[in-house]
Design a protein around this motif. Structure first.
Motif, mmCIF file in Angstrom:
data_model
loop_
_atom_site.group_PDB
_atom_site.id
_atom_site.type_symbol
_atom_site.label_atom_id
_atom_site.label_comp_id
_atom_site.label_asym_id
_atom_site.label_seq_id
_atom_site.Cartn_x
_atom_site.Cartn_y
_atom_site.Cartn_z
ATOM 1 N N ALA A 106 -13.394 -13.993 -51.049
ATOM 2 C CA ALA A 106 -14.574 -14.683 -50.515
ATOM 3 C C ALA A 106 -15.259 -13.824 -49.459
ATOM 4 O O ALA A 106 -14.601 -13.164 -48.655
ATOM 5 N N SER A 107 -16.580 -13.808 -49.486
ATOM 6 C CA SER A 107 -17.346 -12.990 -48.553
ATOM 7 C C SER A 107 -17.795 -13.758 -47.323
ATOM 8 O O SER A 107 -18.359 -13.190 -46.405
ATOM 9 N N GLY A 108 -17.564 -15.047 -47.302
ATOM 10 C CA GLY A 108 -17.967 -15.817 -46.142
ATOM 11 C C GLY A 108 -17.640 -17.282 -46.332
ATOM 12 O O GLY A 108 -17.143 -17.700 -47.373
ATOM 13 N N PHE A 109 -17.926 -18.054 -45.312
ATOM 14 C CA PHE A 109 -17.578 -19.463 -45.327
ATOM 15 C C PHE A 109 -18.741 -20.326 -44.868
ATOM 16 O O PHE A 109 -19.420 -20.013 -43.904
ATOM 17 N N LEU A 110 -18.927 -21.422 -45.571
ATOM 18 C CA LEU A 110 -19.873 -22.444 -45.168
ATOM 19 C C LEU A 110 -19.076 -23.692 -44.836
ATOM 20 O O LEU A 110 -18.148 -24.053 -45.558
ATOM 21 N N VAL A 111 -19.422 -24.321 -43.745
ATOM 22 C CA VAL A 111 -18.760 -25.562 -43.366
ATOM 23 C C VAL A 111 -19.629 -26.713 -43.832
ATOM 24 O O VAL A 111 -20.848 -26.701 -43.666
ATOM 25 N N LYS A 112 -19.001 -27.713 -44.443
ATOM 26 C CA LYS A 112 -19.771 -28.772 -45.088
ATOM 27 C C LYS A 112 -20.649 -29.568 -44.136
ATOM 28 O O LYS A 112 -21.613 -30.193 -44.568
ATOM 29 N N ASP A 113 -20.321 -29.544 -42.838
ATOM 30 C CA ASP A 113 -21.165 -30.289 -41.911
ATOM 31 C C ASP A 113 -22.244 -29.418 -41.269
ATOM 32 O O ASP A 113 -22.935 -29.835 -40.346
ATOM 33 N N MET A 114 -22.407 -28.191 -41.775
ATOM 34 C CA MET A 114 -23.491 -27.335 -41.285
ATOM 35 C C MET A 114 -24.839 -27.893 -41.720
ATOM 36 O O MET A 114 -24.946 -28.550 -42.755
ATOM 37 N N ALA A 115 -25.869 -27.602 -40.955
ATOM 38 C CA ALA A 115 -27.224 -27.971 -41.366
ATOM 39 C C ALA A 115 -27.573 -27.217 -42.640
ATOM 40 O O ALA A 115 -27.155 -26.075 -42.841
ATOM 41 N N LEU A 116 -28.346 -27.874 -43.504
ATOM 42 C CA LEU A 116 -28.676 -27.260 -44.786
ATOM 43 C C LEU A 116 -29.403 -25.927 -44.608
ATOM 44 O O LEU A 116 -29.184 -24.979 -45.362
ATOM 45 N N ASP A 117 -30.267 -25.847 -43.619
ATOM 46 C CA ASP A 117 -30.981 -24.592 -43.372
ATOM 47 C C ASP A 117 -30.012 -23.475 -43.005
ATOM 48 O O ASP A 117 -30.213 -22.312 -43.380
ATOM 49 N N ASP A 118 -28.950 -23.823 -42.272
ATOM 50 C CA ASP A 118 -27.946 -22.822 -41.906
ATOM 51 C C ASP A 118 -27.167 -22.364 -43.133
ATOM 52 O O ASP A 118 -26.786 -21.194 -43.247
#
Length: 225
Positions: A106-118
């Motif tokens: 994996a090249s990175g991580f998104l957290v599900k509670d992040m703002a959609l724009d982020d």
């Protein structure tokens, strides 16, 4: 590496077993001009197939899916010929598989509670060839896999063949600092900090900045302190 043609939108596959998550992401991506959803998957096997069929640049991958999970799908995609990059969609409070996802490529991580724009910004970062989504996320990630006991600890590795200054920079990368923060900490220019990171990638044969984080952790340069 699979890269979108200049002027063409980044092709994205969304992989999550929750239709609402996929719908929310698809709707916000539809409003952009530089990203396009080329497929949606409810499990890892489908995600792998869609990446291969569509020539996607980035797969946004949930870890917890039925059948083939996100870790195995990530390993297959990043180890395959497409060159597609994977960003993991996860939660830090209940996910025990983040460290495994790093090793899967994996090249990175998104957290599900992040703002959609982020989240959109993170997809663009990964598509451009970078890896570190946000220093704050990396710090949380480091905290997770340094504080959680594992029944099968990862083998320790040594960061060999680097200078003392490069080791300092590697330690700071492992702590989740950005190039700007590294420059401020070591009283060097941002360009110099970036040069050190580039050298570390080459010397340690690291695919991207996320792998530098792994190396820093496994070499004992990063602790839970």
């Amino acid at each position: 590496m699979s890269q979108s043609t200049a002027g063409q939108p980044v092709r994205v596959v969304l992989a999550d077993d929750q239709p609402l998550v996929r719908t929310a992401l698809r709707m916000v991506i539809t409003d952009t001009t530089d990203l396009v959803v080329v497929g949606e998957a409810a499990d890892g096997a489908e995600a792998v197939r869609l990446v291969e069929e569509t020539g996607a640049d980035v797969a946004v991958m949930d870890l917890r899916m039925p059948g083939t999970d996100g870790i195995e799908a990530t390993r297959t995609i990043t180890g395959g010929p497409t060159g597609a990059r994977v960003v993991v969609l996860t939660t830090f409070d209940d996910d025990d598989h983040v460290y495994a996802a790093l090793h899967a490529g994996a090249s990175g991580f998104l957290v599900k509670d992040m703002a959609l724009d982020d989240i959109l910004a993170a997809v663009r970062v990964v598509a451009s060839g970078d890896a570190l989504i946000a220093p704050s996320v990396t710090r949380r990630l480091i905290k997770e896999f340094t504080e959680r006991p594992r029944t099968a600890p990862a083998p320790r590795r040594r960061a060999e063949g680097i200078t003392d200054r490069e080791r300092e920079v590697l330690t700071l990368v492992g702590r989740g600092l950005s190039n700007t923060e590294i420059a401020e900490t070591l009283h060097i220019s941002i360009a110099t900090a970036k040069t050190y990171v580039t050298r570390l990638l080459a010397k340690l044969a690291a695919r991207d900045r996320v792998q530098l984080v792994i190396i820093a952790y496994e070499a004992g340069l990063v602790s839970a302190a």
